[in-house]
Design a protein around this motif. Structure first.
Motif, PDB file in Angstrom:
ATOM      1  N   GLY A 136       0.815  -1.215   0.000  1.00  0.00           N
ATOM      2  CA  GLY A 136       0.000   0.000   0.000  1.00  0.00           C
ATOM      3  C   GLY A 136       0.845   1.260   0.000  1.00  0.00           C
ATOM      4  O   GLY A 136       0.572   2.209  -0.743  1.00  0.00           O
ATOM      5  N   TYR A 139       2.619   1.749  -3.423  1.00  0.00           N
ATOM      6  CA  TYR A 139       1.706   2.261  -4.453  1.00  0.00           C
ATOM      7  C   TYR A 139       1.408   3.736  -4.229  1.00  0.00           C
ATOM      8  O   TYR A 139       1.425   4.542  -5.169  1.00  0.00           O
ATOM      9  N   LEU A 140       1.130   4.099  -2.980  1.00  0.00           N
ATOM     10  CA  LEU A 140       0.813   5.490  -2.666  1.00  0.00           C
ATOM     11  C   LEU A 140       1.970   6.414  -3.016  1.00  0.00           C
ATOM     12  O   LEU A 140       1.772   7.479  -3.630  1.00  0.00           O
TER      13      LEU A 140
END
Length: 265
Positions: A136, A139-140
């Protein structure tokens, strides 16, 4: 015996939910199904982006005009770059390639979900939790790096290089392919650069780097950051170099804090 029973009980509790034994070919079949679903998602979003040609290229070509939000915020002089096409099939191929990149970017959350769903059954519960956070965060940060490139790095670069002349007698004739290649290439580079906190946090968790080591080499890192910023934005404008180098340096400071926090977990 009691100690052995207690250890076995702890290991069972930490283990993932038991599933039926699967052969190598069963795993391969599951992976093939996941890859097909991921490819279909990319294709679907790419087709949607391809059909929305006007909207897609209004976003892609916006930094070439002086009324782009970054130039208005900096109070830069008005300008406009005229792009030209030199090949018979170039515009169509660039349209397809840009739509495919947009489809991949939009479908990337689903791709990560499919990959995580494939590998998670083989992980312990705490490993699944760490993997979820790492994926996560990666990706962010990639998305943030792409946005920083689109709104800051690329506009400053294209304005400088697009209007630079060695002589008033030499006019710039920029091709659409050169513009798109630079935009996509710099987006990828900035996306990777913004993975620095995630990579440092993972290395810190593994004990390969420490916050003391990173603090000790802060000056060396600053020189390296300035070199990277100069490569990304080949401009003699000190302000532009500072604007590009500042977020990368802040990423380094954030990385030091993250490495320190990983030691306390």
């Amino acid at each position: 015996m009691p100690l052995q029973h207690h250890t076995l009980k702890e290991k069972t509790a930490a283990s993932p939910k038991p599933t039926a034994e699967m052969s190598f070919w069963d795993h391969l079949d599951v992976l093939r199904s996941s890859l097909i679903r991921m490819a279909l998602a990319v294709v679907v979003f790419a087709v949607v982006a391809f059909l929305m040609k006007d909207e897609l290229f209004s976003i892609v070509l916006a930094p070439r005009s002086g009324d782009f939000v970054t130039y208005r915020w900096l109070g830069a002089e008005d300008f406009s770059l005229h792009l030209m096409n030199t090949g018979l099939t170039e515009q169509f191929m660039i349209h397809m390639r840009t739509a495919m990149y947009a489809g991949l970017l939009v479908a990337s959350p689903y791709i990560l979900y499919e990959l995580f769903r494939f590998v998670s059954p083989g992980l312990y519960s705490h490993e699944r939790r760490y993997a979820l956070w790492i994926v996560g965060a990666a990706y962010l940060m990639f998305i943030v790096g792409t946005l920083v490139n689109y709104f800051v790095v690329f506009p400053l670069t294209v304005r400088f290089l697009g209007t630079y002349q060695v002589s008033p007698d030499v006019a710039n004739m920029l091709t659409l392919q050169s513009y798109i290649d630079t935009l996509l290439g710099m987006s990828l580079v900035m996306g990777v650069v913004f993975e620095l906190p995630v990579v440092c946090g993972l290395l810190g968790r593994l004990g390969l780097v420490t916050n003391q080591l990173m603090s000790q080499y802060r000056r060396h890192a600053l020189v390296a950051i300035l070199i990277v910023a100069a490569i990304i934005t080949p401009t003699t404008d000190v302000f532009t170099l500072f604007v590009v180098a500042l977020p990368i340096y802040l990423l380094y400071e954030v990385s030091i804090w993250i490495v320190r926090m990983t030691k306390q977990i």
